[in-house]
Design an enzyme around this catalytic site. Structure first.
Site, short mmCIF file in Angstrom:
data_model
loop_
_atom_site.label_atom_id
_atom_site.label_comp_id
_atom_site.label_asym_id
_atom_site.label_seq_id
_atom_site.Cartn_x
_atom_site.Cartn_y
_atom_site.Cartn_z
N GLU A 1 41.87 26.60 -27.60
CA GLU A 1 42.31 28.01 -27.61
C GLU A 1 41.51 28.89 -26.63
O GLU A 1 42.09 29.83 -26.06
CB GLU A 1 42.23 28.61 -29.02
N ASP B 1 39.96 19.49 -33.23
CA ASP B 1 40.22 20.31 -34.43
C ASP B 1 41.70 20.36 -34.80
O ASP B 1 42.03 20.74 -35.93
CB ASP B 1 39.71 21.74 -34.22
N ARG C 1 25.76 7.27 -56.56
CA ARG C 1 25.45 8.59 -56.01
C ARG C 1 26.72 9.38 -55.69
O ARG C 1 27.79 8.79 -55.50
CB ARG C 1 24.68 8.44 -54.68
N MET D 1 33.72 18.06 -38.67
CA MET D 1 33.97 19.24 -37.83
C MET D 1 35.37 19.81 -38.09
O MET D 1 36.03 19.42 -39.05
CB MET D 1 33.81 18.86 -36.36
N ARG E 1 35.99 23.38 -37.04
CA ARG E 1 35.88 24.83 -36.91
C ARG E 1 36.55 25.51 -38.13
O ARG E 1 36.20 25.18 -39.24
CB ARG E 1 36.52 25.29 -35.61
N GLU F 1 33.20 21.74 -41.86
CA GLU F 1 32.07 22.62 -41.50
C GLU F 1 32.39 24.09 -41.72
O GLU F 1 31.49 24.90 -41.96
CB GLU F 1 31.67 22.39 -40.03
N ARG G 1 23.59 12.85 -51.96
CA ARG G 1 23.11 12.76 -50.57
C ARG G 1 24.18 13.31 -49.64
O ARG G 1 25.37 13.12 -49.89
CB ARG G 1 22.85 11.29 -50.18
N HIS H 1 28.60 15.55 -33.68
CA HIS H 1 29.25 15.21 -32.41
C HIS H 1 29.66 13.74 -32.28
O HIS H 1 30.37 13.39 -31.34
CB HIS H 1 28.35 15.63 -31.24
N ARG I 1 33.20 13.39 -31.70
CA ARG I 1 33.80 13.73 -30.41
C ARG I 1 33.49 12.72 -29.33
O ARG I 1 34.04 12.79 -28.23
CB ARG I 1 33.27 15.10 -29.96
O1 F6P Z 1 36.16 22.65 -31.13
C1 F6P Z 1 35.62 21.38 -31.19
C2 F6P Z 1 34.30 21.40 -31.90
O2 F6P Z 1 33.80 20.08 -31.95
C3 F6P Z 1 34.31 22.03 -33.31
O3 F6P Z 1 34.84 21.17 -34.27
C4 F6P Z 1 32.87 22.37 -33.48
O4 F6P Z 1 32.68 23.45 -34.37
C5 F6P Z 1 32.44 22.78 -32.10
O5 F6P Z 1 33.37 22.18 -31.19
C6 F6P Z 1 31.05 22.35 -31.71
O6 F6P Z 1 30.78 22.85 -30.46
P1 F6P Z 1 29.51 22.47 -29.58
O7 F6P Z 1 29.77 21.12 -28.98
O8 F6P Z 1 29.46 23.55 -28.55
O9 F6P Z 1 28.34 22.45 -30.49
#
Ligand code: F6P
Length: 342
Positions: free
Chosen positions: A103, A127, A162, A169, A171, A222, A266, A272, A275
Site C-alpha cells: 500500500e 500481509d 505447555r 506478522m 500488520r 502482531e 512459552r 522476519h 519473509r
Molecule cells: O508489511 C510486511 C511486514 O512484514 C509486516 O508484516 C511487518 O509489520 C512489517 O513488514 C515489518 O517491517 P520491517 O521489515 O520494516 O521491520
C-alpha cells in the site's frame, strides 16, 4: 519503450519472479528496455540503478528477497522529491515505471500518476491486505513458513504440557494468523480485526485442559489488541509512511496466560523468518503472471492501474480502487477457524 522497475517496502518471496517475468516478456516479445532502480523509491531519487537484461535476470526465479534491494523511502517526504523523480525519468529516458510494492509503494505510485508519471503497479505483501486483488504474492510462502513453525511448536507443547503462543506478522490484518492458525490446528487465533478479551482466551484454554488436553497453541497476529488496550510496538518512532514497528504482543500474552491459568506458557515471535527464503510454487506462479500482465498493461498504455488476481483471472484495476481501503480478513473465514478453538 524504456521502463523503470523498482521494489519498495518490506521485501517478500516472489519479487524476483516478477522482475524476471517483466524483463523476459518485455524484451522477448516487445523489444522494450528496462532500468532497475536500487532500493525502491530511494534509487529513483538518487539515480542508483542497474540495467535489467535477460542476462542480469537469469537464475533468480527461485531466489527470495529482491535483486534490486528495497527500502521504505517516500519521495513525497523528501524536499523536491517529485522533481527528482521527474529528473530521474528524463535522465534514464523512461516512458513508464512499474513499481512492485504494497500500500505504501503503490500509494506513491498513485500520487505520481496524478502528477503526470505513467505507472503500472504490481501488488506485493506477505500481509495480503491490499484490496483490489484476491491474493498478493508472498502471502502463501509466509503462511507455509508460519504453519511449519506451528507444527513444530505443537510437538514440543505436547511433550511438556505447555501453552505455546506463536506471534506472526500481518500488520493490521489477520490473514497470516488465521490461515496459519487454521492450517496448524490452533486452539485460539487472535487477530486485529477482533480485539480479544484475555479472560475469554484463558477460559477457553481452561475448558480445553479440563476436558483432558494438556497443551494448547495460541496464534496471535502482531497487530492484535486486547479489548481495553492498544497495539504493542517495539519502537515509538514511525517510518516515512507513518507506520510504527509492531511486535511483542506474545510477550504480554505469555505472562498473562501463565499468571491467570497456572499453565506453563512459552512464546515464539516468528518475525522476519516469515519473509525470508525461497518462494513457494504458488508465489512464483502468481509473481510471474503479475509480471507478464504488468508489462502487457504498460505496453497497452493502461496507466494508473495495478495488476490483480480476481478469481482465477489476472486483471487490471485502478490504483485508486485498490488503495481505497485495506483488505481485512473475511468474517466467514474466522468463523470457520473458531469451530476448532479449544
Ligand atoms: O508489511 C510486511 C511486514 O512484514 C509486516 O508484516 C511487518 O509489520 C512489517 O513488514 C515489518 O517491517 P520491517 O521489515 O520494516 O521491520
Amino acid at each position: 519503450m524504456r521502463i523503470g522497475v523498482l521494489t519498495g517496502g518490506g521485501d517478500c518471496p516472489g519479487l524476483n519472479a516478477v522482475i524476471r517475468a517483466i524483463v523476459r516478456k518485455g524484451i522477448g516479445v516487445y523489444g522494450h528496455e528496462f532500468v532497475g532502480f536500487r532500493y525502491g523509491w530511494a534509487g529513483v531519487l538518487s539515480g542508483e540503478a542497474m540495467d535489467l537484461t535477460l542476462e542480469s535476470t537469469r537464475g533468480i526465479l527461485h531466489r527470495g528477497g529482491t535483486i534490486l534491494g528495497s527500502s521504505r523511502t517516500n519521495p513525497y517526504k523528501e524536499d523536491g522529491g517529485l522533481d527528482q523523480v521527474h529528473a530521474s525519468m528524463e535522465r534514464h529516458r523512461l516512458d513508464a515505471l512499474i513499481p512492485i510494492g504494497g500500500e505504501d509503494t503503490l500509494g506513491v505510485a498513485r500520487r505520481l500518476s496524478d502528477d503526470g508519471i505513467d505507472v503500472v503497479g504490481v501488488p506485493k505483501t506477505i500481509d495480503n491486505d491490499l484490496a483490489g486483488t484476491d491474493v498478493t504474492f508472498g502471502f502463501q510462502t509466509a503462511v507455509q513458513i508460519a504453519t511449519d513453525a506451528i507444527d513444530r511448536l505443537h510437538t514440543t507443547a505436547e511433550s511438556h504440557n505447555r501453552v505455546m503462543v506463536c506471534e506472526v506478522m500481518g500488520r493490521h490484518a489477520g490473514w497470516i494468523a488465521v490461515h496459519s492458525g487454521l492450517a496448524g490446528g490452533a486452539d485460539a487465533i487472535l487477530v486485529p480485526e477482533r480485539p480479544f478479551d484475555i479472560d475469554d482466551v484463558c477460559a477457553h484454554l481452561r475448558s480445553r485442559h479440563e476436558s483432558g488436553r494438556s497443551f494448547s497453541i495460541v496464534v496471535v497476529a502482531e497487530g492484535a489488541t486486547p479489548v481495553d488496550g492498544d497495539v504493542v510496538t517495539e519502537h515509538e518512532s514511525a517510518d516515512a509512511f507513518g507506520h510504527v514497528r509492531l511486535g511483542g504482543i506474545a510477550v504480554q500474552l505469555e505472562k498473562e496466560i501463565e499468571a491467570r491459568t497456572g499453565y506453563e506458557t512459552r512464546m515464539t515471535i516468528l518475525g522476519h523468518v516469515q519473509r525470508g527464503g525461497t518462494p513457494c510454487a504458488y508465489d512464483r506462479v502468481l509473481g510471474t503472471r503479475f509480471g507478464v500482465a504488468a508489462v502487457d498493461a504498460a505496453t497497452a498504455g493502461q496507466f494508473g492501474m495495478m495488476v490483480a488476481l480476481r478469481g482465477t483471472a489476472i486483471e487490471t484495476v485502478p490504483l485508486d480502487e485498490a488503495l481505497a481501503e485495506p483488505k481485512l480478513i473475511d468474517p466467514e473465514l474466522y468463523e470457520t477457524a473458531e469451530v476448532f478453538f479449544g
